[in-house]
Design a protein around this motif. Structure first.
Motif, PDB file in Angstrom:
ATOM      1  N   LEU A 125     -22.891  22.050  28.515  1.00 30.57           N
ATOM      2  CA  LEU A 125     -23.571  20.814  28.126  1.00 30.57           C
ATOM      3  C   LEU A 125     -25.026  20.782  28.605  1.00 30.57           C
ATOM      4  O   LEU A 125     -25.789  19.911  28.187  1.00 30.57           O
ATOM      5  CB  LEU A 125     -22.824  19.598  28.674  1.00 30.57           C
ATOM      6  CG  LEU A 125     -21.664  19.089  27.823  1.00 30.57           C
ATOM      7  CD1 LEU A 125     -20.863  18.039  28.585  1.00 30.57           C
ATOM      8  CD2 LEU A 125     -22.160  18.515  26.498  1.00 30.57           C
ATOM      9  N   LEU A 126     -25.397  21.717  29.476  1.00 29.27           N
ATOM     10  CA  LEU A 126     -26.766  21.757  30.007  1.00 29.27           C
ATOM     11  C   LEU A 126     -27.502  23.034  29.602  1.00 29.27           C
ATOM     12  O   LEU A 126     -28.618  23.268  30.058  1.00 29.27           O
ATOM     13  CB  LEU A 126     -26.733  21.635  31.539  1.00 29.27           C
ATOM     14  CG  LEU A 126     -26.050  20.388  32.097  1.00 29.27           C
ATOM     15  CD1 LEU A 126     -26.036  20.432  33.615  1.00 29.27           C
ATOM     16  CD2 LEU A 126     -26.729  19.119  31.601  1.00 29.27           C
ATOM     17  N   GLN A 160     -24.415  18.310  22.962  1.00 30.18           N
ATOM     18  CA  GLN A 160     -25.241  17.761  24.028  1.00 30.18           C
ATOM     19  C   GLN A 160     -25.755  16.357  23.708  1.00 30.18           C
ATOM     20  O   GLN A 160     -26.241  15.653  24.610  1.00 30.18           O
ATOM     21  CB  GLN A 160     -26.405  18.712  24.323  1.00 30.18           C
ATOM     22  CG  GLN A 160     -25.936  20.040  24.906  1.00 30.18           C
ATOM     23  CD  GLN A 160     -27.070  20.966  25.302  1.00 30.18           C
ATOM     24  OE1 GLN A 160     -28.233  20.595  25.225  1.00 30.18           O
ATOM     25  NE2 GLN A 160     -26.732  22.172  25.725  1.00 30.18           N
ATOM     26  N   LEU A 163     -24.637  13.479  25.988  1.00 28.69           N
ATOM     27  CA  LEU A 163     -25.329  13.113  27.227  1.00 28.69           C
ATOM     28  C   LEU A 163     -26.216  11.890  27.074  1.00 28.69           C
ATOM     29  O   LEU A 163     -26.592  11.259  28.064  1.00 28.69           O
ATOM     30  CB  LEU A 163     -26.184  14.291  27.712  1.00 28.69           C
ATOM     31  CG  LEU A 163     -25.441  15.558  28.138  1.00 28.69           C
ATOM     32  CD1 LEU A 163     -26.437  16.688  28.380  1.00 28.69           C
ATOM     33  CD2 LEU A 163     -24.610  15.297  29.388  1.00 28.69           C
TER      34      LEU A 163
END
Length: 282
Positions: A125-126, A160, A163
């Motif tokens: 996710l990063l 992503q 987020l």
């Protein structure tokens, strides 16, 4: 989600419905069964439609309430058969990485809180697109699966967006070794670490780093995700394990908490990331 796990849960639900409708006590409506069990009718519906995983106690109560206590052993065996689902990479990657990423997109989209431990690479996710591309290419080579890195990268980047949705929380702890792993060229890794430095202050991200010299009570093994306290996904070289029994979920949360206790957060985490970033020769 279209997974083996979900299909097995739906099959168990159909078996529960059969016991309710065809039991020796005569046909029971969902409302009647709920009243006998002291449950909300919605719970009966969720169990029968595969939207909730029953506990052993739920199955025992269901068998007894429908007048068929002897069937509990069968129901429990069905439950244990899919509490630990082994999803082999060979089967999952038969059509490439993109379908796997789309499955994860659906899984994460419905979730609100993630607790992630990563010991070898940056949390997906990063990841930057370039970093993710090298990860996919390496695994495609290992698994000898179709090469669809570009499609897989696009799917991972779409995930992503989670987020930036209100009410979401990514709690991620990473081993410092994951920051140093040379799974991509130095310039790609440097950009990836710059990305990590930028997410430390995000409201939806709680990022911790376990320094290499931190004292540990557990070895930094196996990456895993705890999803809304309802599912654990563990990665191994041959497969993913999807685990949803309460004791196992509690065990992995204790593991995550142990690593979080050893981690540094906030500006201290930024200092560790920055130290690694400075060590990269671009």
């Amino acid at each position: 989600m279209g997974t083996d796990y979900q299909r097995a849960r739906e099959e168990l639900g159909r078996r529960l419905r059969e016991l309710r409708v065809e039991g020796p006590l005569g046909r029971l409506t969902g409302t009647q069964l709920a009243q006998r069990l002291g449950w909300q009718q919605s719970k009966v519906s969720k169990l029968e439609n595969g939207r909730q995983t029953p506990t052993d106690d739920d199955l025992r109560a269901w068998a007894e309430a429908t007048g068929q206590p002897a069937v509990f052993d069968e129901l429990r065996a069905r439950l244990k058969g899919f509490e630990s689902q082994i999803r082999s990479w060979r089967r999952q990657l038969a059509a490439g990485h993109r379908p796997v990423q789309e499955t994860w997109n659906a899984l994460v989209s419905d979730s609100h809180a993630l607790h992630v431990w990563e010991n070898s690479i940056i949390c997906g996710l990063l990841q930057t697109a370039d970093y993710a591309r090298h990860v996919f290419e390496g695994h495609a080579e290992l698994q000898r699966s179709p090469r669809d890195a570009e499609e897989a990268v696009r799917a991972r980047m779409r995930r992503q967006e989670w987020l930036y949705r209100p009410g979401r929380r990514l709690n991620v702890v990473m081993w410092e070794g994951a920051l140093r792993a040379q799974v991509c060229p130095p310039e790609v890794l440097a950009a990836q670490l710059d990305r990590l430095l930028g997410v430390v202050g995000m409201n939806t991200v709680h990022l911790g780093i376990v320094p290499m010299d931190a004292p540990l009570s557990l070895s930094p093994a196996n990456a895993f995700w705890v999803i809304d306290e309802r599912l654990v996904v563990v990665e191994d070289w041959h497969a993913e394990l999807w685990l949803d029994d309460a004791e196992t979920i509690a065990l992995y949360r204790r593991v995550w908490d142990t690593f979080a206790d050893a981690a540094v957060f906030g500006t201290d985490a930024q200092q560790v990331i920055a130290r690694v970033r400075r060590s990269i020769k671009v």
